[in-house]
Design a protein around this motif. Structure first.
Motif, PDB file in Angstrom:
ATOM      1  N   ALA A  11     -14.034 -14.054   8.753  1.00  0.00           N
ATOM      2  CA  ALA A  11     -13.251 -14.317   9.966  1.00  0.00           C
ATOM      3  C   ALA A  11     -11.951 -13.526   9.998  1.00  0.00           C
ATOM      4  CB  ALA A  11     -12.959 -15.809  10.078  1.00  0.00           C
ATOM      5  N   THR A  12     -11.500 -13.030   8.836  1.00  0.00           N
ATOM      6  CA  THR A  12     -10.247 -12.283   8.774  1.00  0.00           C
ATOM      7  C   THR A  12     -10.452 -10.773   8.915  1.00  0.00           C
ATOM      8  OG1 THR A  12     -10.292 -11.987   6.358  1.00  0.00           O
ATOM      9  CG2 THR A  12      -9.344 -14.046   7.213  1.00  0.00           C
ATOM     10  N   LEU A  13     -11.706 -10.322   8.999  1.00  0.00           N
ATOM     11  CA  LEU A  13     -11.982  -8.886   8.983  1.00  0.00           C
ATOM     12  C   LEU A  13     -11.965  -8.295  10.387  1.00  0.00           C
ATOM     13  CD1 LEU A  13     -14.940  -8.705   6.428  1.00  0.00           C
ATOM     14  CD2 LEU A  13     -12.500  -8.361   5.992  1.00  0.00           C
ATOM     15  N   PRO A  14     -11.483  -7.060  10.518  1.00  0.00           N
ATOM     16  CA  PRO A  14     -11.575  -6.375  11.814  1.00  0.00           C
ATOM     17  C   PRO A  14     -13.035  -6.009  12.111  1.00  0.00           C
ATOM     18  CG  PRO A  14     -10.717  -4.890  10.133  1.00  0.00           C
ATOM     19  CD  PRO A  14     -10.793  -6.251   9.499  1.00  0.00           C
ATOM     20  N   ASP A  15     -13.308  -5.675  13.350  1.00  0.00           N
ATOM     21  CA  ASP A  15     -14.681  -5.404  13.777  1.00  0.00           C
ATOM     22  C   ASP A  15     -15.351  -4.308  12.953  1.00  0.00           C
ATOM     23  OD1 ASP A  15     -14.470  -7.371  15.665  1.00  0.00           O
ATOM     24  OD2 ASP A  15     -14.138  -6.002  17.366  1.00  0.00           O
ATOM     25  N   ALA A  16     -14.626  -3.262  12.612  1.00  0.00           N
ATOM     26  CA  ALA A  16     -15.217  -2.145  11.869  1.00  0.00           C
ATOM     27  C   ALA A  16     -15.711  -2.598  10.498  1.00  0.00           C
ATOM     28  CB  ALA A  16     -14.204  -1.011  11.724  1.00  0.00           C
ATOM     29  N   LEU A  18     -16.560  -5.743   9.748  1.00  0.00           N
ATOM     30  CA  LEU A  18     -17.703  -6.621   9.992  1.00  0.00           C
ATOM     31  C   LEU A  18     -18.985  -5.815  10.186  1.00  0.00           C
ATOM     32  CD1 LEU A  18     -16.673  -9.583  12.324  1.00  0.00           C
ATOM     33  CD2 LEU A  18     -17.568  -9.693   9.992  1.00  0.00           C
ATOM     34  N   GLU A  19     -18.861  -4.670  10.835  1.00  0.00           N
ATOM     35  CA  GLU A  19     -20.030  -3.809  11.016  1.00  0.00           C
ATOM     36  C   GLU A  19     -20.507  -3.273   9.678  1.00  0.00           C
ATOM     37  OE1 GLU A  19     -22.086  -3.080  13.613  1.00  0.00           O
ATOM     38  OE2 GLU A  19     -21.008  -4.813  14.414  1.00  0.00           O
ATOM     39  N   ALA A  20     -19.578  -3.010   8.758  1.00  0.00           N
ATOM     40  CA  ALA A  20     -19.965  -2.565   7.416  1.00  0.00           C
ATOM     41  C   ALA A  20     -20.710  -3.680   6.674  1.00  0.00           C
ATOM     42  CB  ALA A  20     -18.727  -2.128   6.629  1.00  0.00           C
ATOM     43  N   VAL A  21     -20.291  -4.920   6.880  1.00  0.00           N
ATOM     44  CA  VAL A  21     -20.987  -6.057   6.279  1.00  0.00           C
ATOM     45  C   VAL A  21     -22.385  -6.182   6.879  1.00  0.00           C
ATOM     46  CG1 VAL A  21     -20.958  -8.546   5.898  1.00  0.00           C
ATOM     47  CG2 VAL A  21     -18.814  -7.260   5.835  1.00  0.00           C
ATOM     48  N   ARG A  22     -22.480  -6.000   8.185  1.00  0.00           N
ATOM     49  CA  ARG A  22     -23.781  -6.046   8.841  1.00  0.00           C
ATOM     50  C   ARG A  22     -24.733  -4.993   8.235  1.00  0.00           C
ATOM     51  NH1 ARG A  22     -25.635  -7.058  14.281  1.00  0.00           N
ATOM     52  NH2 ARG A  22     -23.493  -7.215  15.026  1.00  0.00           N
ATOM     53  N   ALA A  23     -24.218  -3.804   8.000  1.00  0.00           N
ATOM     54  CA  ALA A  23     -25.043  -2.733   7.431  1.00  0.00           C
ATOM     55  C   ALA A  23     -25.532  -3.106   6.035  1.00  0.00           C
ATOM     56  CB  ALA A  23     -24.253  -1.429   7.401  1.00  0.00           C
ATOM     57  N   ILE A  24     -24.680  -3.728   5.234  1.00  0.00           N
ATOM     58  CA  ILE A  24     -25.094  -4.173   3.896  1.00  0.00           C
ATOM     59  C   ILE A  24     -26.204  -5.210   4.023  1.00  0.00           C
ATOM     60  CG2 ILE A  24     -24.360  -5.433   1.829  1.00  0.00           C
ATOM     61  CD1 ILE A  24     -21.562  -4.187   2.241  1.00  0.00           C
ATOM     62  N   TYR A  25     -26.019  -6.148   4.924  1.00  0.00           N
ATOM     63  CA  TYR A  25     -27.001  -7.217   5.142  1.00  0.00           C
ATOM     64  C   TYR A  25     -28.351  -6.645   5.560  1.00  0.00           C
ATOM     65  CZ  TYR A  25     -29.125 -11.228   7.606  1.00  0.00           C
ATOM     66  OH  TYR A  25     -29.979 -12.207   8.054  1.00  0.00           O
ATOM     67  N   GLU A  26     -28.334  -5.769   6.530  1.00  0.00           N
ATOM     68  CA  GLU A  26     -29.593  -5.257   7.076  1.00  0.00           C
ATOM     69  C   GLU A  26     -30.315  -4.333   6.111  1.00  0.00           C
ATOM     70  OE1 GLU A  26     -28.431  -3.643  10.856  1.00  0.00           O
ATOM     71  OE2 GLU A  26     -28.382  -5.635  11.822  1.00  0.00           O
ATOM     72  N   SER A  27     -29.584  -3.704   5.197  1.00  0.00           N
ATOM     73  CA  SER A  27     -30.236  -2.825   4.226  1.00  0.00           C
ATOM     74  C   SER A  27     -30.685  -3.577   2.973  1.00  0.00           C
ATOM     75  CB  SER A  27     -29.300  -1.683   3.828  1.00  0.00           C
ATOM     76  OG  SER A  27     -28.168  -2.184   3.132  1.00  0.00           O
ATOM     77  N   LEU A  45     -19.030 -17.036   5.452  1.00  0.00           N
ATOM     78  CA  LEU A  45     -19.354 -15.684   5.019  1.00  0.00           C
ATOM     79  C   LEU A  45     -18.162 -15.127   4.254  1.00  0.00           C
ATOM     80  CD1 LEU A  45     -21.309 -13.299   5.017  1.00  0.00           C
ATOM     81  CD2 LEU A  45     -20.426 -12.658   7.278  1.00  0.00           C
ATOM     82  N   LEU A  46     -18.337 -14.932   2.958  1.00  0.00           N
ATOM     83  CA  LEU A  46     -17.289 -14.419   2.082  1.00  0.00           C
ATOM     84  C   LEU A  46     -17.613 -12.979   1.716  1.00  0.00           C
ATOM     85  CD1 LEU A  46     -17.019 -17.568  -0.200  1.00  0.00           C
ATOM     86  CD2 LEU A  46     -15.349 -16.820   1.517  1.00  0.00           C
ATOM     87  N   VAL A  47     -16.642 -12.111   1.874  1.00  0.00           N
ATOM     88  CA  VAL A  47     -16.881 -10.678   1.734  1.00  0.00           C
ATOM     89  C   VAL A  47     -16.017 -10.107   0.609  1.00  0.00           C
ATOM     90  CG1 VAL A  47     -16.813  -8.452   2.923  1.00  0.00           C
ATOM     91  CG2 VAL A  47     -17.387 -10.543   4.195  1.00  0.00           C
ATOM     92  N   ARG A  48     -16.647  -9.311  -0.217  1.00  0.00           N
ATOM     93  CA  ARG A  48     -15.927  -8.575  -1.263  1.00  0.00           C
ATOM     94  C   ARG A  48     -15.380  -7.305  -0.625  1.00  0.00           C
ATOM     95  NH1 ARG A  48     -14.629  -8.624  -7.035  1.00  0.00           N
ATOM     96  NH2 ARG A  48     -14.166  -6.455  -7.493  1.00  0.00           N
ATOM     97  N   VAL A  49     -14.077  -7.148  -0.683  1.00  0.00           N
ATOM     98  CA  VAL A  49     -13.432  -5.989  -0.054  1.00  0.00           C
ATOM     99  C   VAL A  49     -12.758  -5.139  -1.128  1.00  0.00           C
ATOM    100  CG1 VAL A  49     -11.726  -5.210   1.611  1.00  0.00           C
ATOM    101  CG2 VAL A  49     -13.087  -7.254   2.098  1.00  0.00           C
ATOM    102  N   GLU A  50     -13.131  -3.874  -1.155  1.00  0.00           N
ATOM    103  CA  GLU A  50     -12.507  -2.901  -2.043  1.00  0.00           C
ATOM    104  C   GLU A  50     -11.458  -2.118  -1.242  1.00  0.00           C
ATOM    105  OE1 GLU A  50     -13.699  -2.924  -5.179  1.00  0.00           O
ATOM    106  OE2 GLU A  50     -15.373  -4.253  -4.702  1.00  0.00           O
ATOM    107  N   HIS A  51     -10.807  -1.179  -1.907  1.00  0.00           N
ATOM    108  CA  HIS A  51      -9.794  -0.390  -1.200  1.00  0.00           C
ATOM    109  C   HIS A  51     -10.404   0.428  -0.068  1.00  0.00           C
ATOM    110  CE1 HIS A  51     -11.483   2.595  -3.976  1.00  0.00           C
ATOM    111  NE2 HIS A  51     -11.013   3.517  -3.152  1.00  0.00           N
ATOM    112  N   ASP A  52     -11.709   0.741  -0.174  1.00  0.00           N
ATOM    113  CA  ASP A  52     -12.354   1.548   0.859  1.00  0.00           C
ATOM    114  C   ASP A  52     -13.306   0.738   1.724  1.00  0.00           C
ATOM    115  OD1 ASP A  52     -14.055   1.107  -1.249  1.00  0.00           O
ATOM    116  OD2 ASP A  52     -14.856   3.154  -1.299  1.00  0.00           O
TER     117      ASP A  52
END
Length: 201
Positions: A11-16, A18-27, A45-52
């Motif tokens: 819920a704290t992530l910007p749209d871009a 979130l789209e990266a998370v979607r790509a991980i999920y779908e792959s 939904l808990l997301v691991r966020v790196e510097h990139d």
């Protein structure tokens, strides 16, 4: 309570991102094991966020007053860098700090009849990964929870205690609790009774 470093609420992530998370999920998952990405946001939904950017995620749902948390999905987008193990430590540490007592999840059964060799190997690798991190493959047979799309792969049940100081949960209570709290099936449901009989419970 704030998440541990590296693990944040979607819920704290910007749209871009979130789209990266979607790509991980779908792959990470075959189409027959997925739901629309937007549906994931109904759970935690808990997301691991790196510097990139996002590198993996865990989708969890607390199972009512049991103190247990069900892991619906766990996926890493960048393998071979130790992210899966590190994210698991973050996840279990966060849940334990929040007072949760057990993490429970299901995995595809490598012994399902008719599976191609590559699927058997993949299912075994996934179970071995969780076991290396402290997960336990439970002696539960004929575990067939319902799925929204009607697809019902053969599954096994795994768990990891988050509070080793607490007494062990009786296996029958764990099976009944997961069926009821995760899938809405009461203890007298034919599916639940089948699992209990097959598991000697």
């Amino acid at each position: 309570m704030s998440a541990l470093p590296g693990l944040v609420s979607a819920a704290t992530l910007p749209d871009a991102e979130l789209e990266a998370v979607r790509a991980i999920y779908e792959s990470a998952f075959p189409e027959e094991l997925t739901v629309p990405f937007a549906d994931l946001l109904a759970d935690r939904l808990l997301v691991r966020v790196e510097h990139d950017g996002p590198s993996g995620f865990a989708l969890v749902r607390d199972l009512g007053p049991t103190g247990w948390t069900f892991l619906r999905y766990y996926a890493v987008g960048r393998r071979g860098r130790g992210i899966g193990s590190s994210m698991w430590a973050d996840l279990t540490g966060l849940l334990a700090a929040e007072g949760r007592t057990r993490l429970v999840w299901d995995v595809e059964d490598p012994d399902e009849p008719g599976l191609p060799d590559h699927a058997v190997d993949e299912h075994r690798r996934r179970i071995a990964f969780y076991e290396r991190l402290g997960g336990r493959l439970l002696p539960v047979r004929e575990y067939l929870p319902p799925h929204d799309d009607g697809h019902a792969p053969a599954l096994r049940l795994m768990d990891q205690p988050l509070r080793p100081d607490l007494p062990e949960v009786e296996l029958r209570a764990l099976v009944e609790g997961v069926y009821e709290r995760r899938y809405g099936l009461p203890a007298d449901s034919p599916a639940v009774r089948r699992t209990l009989r097959a598991s000697g419970l």
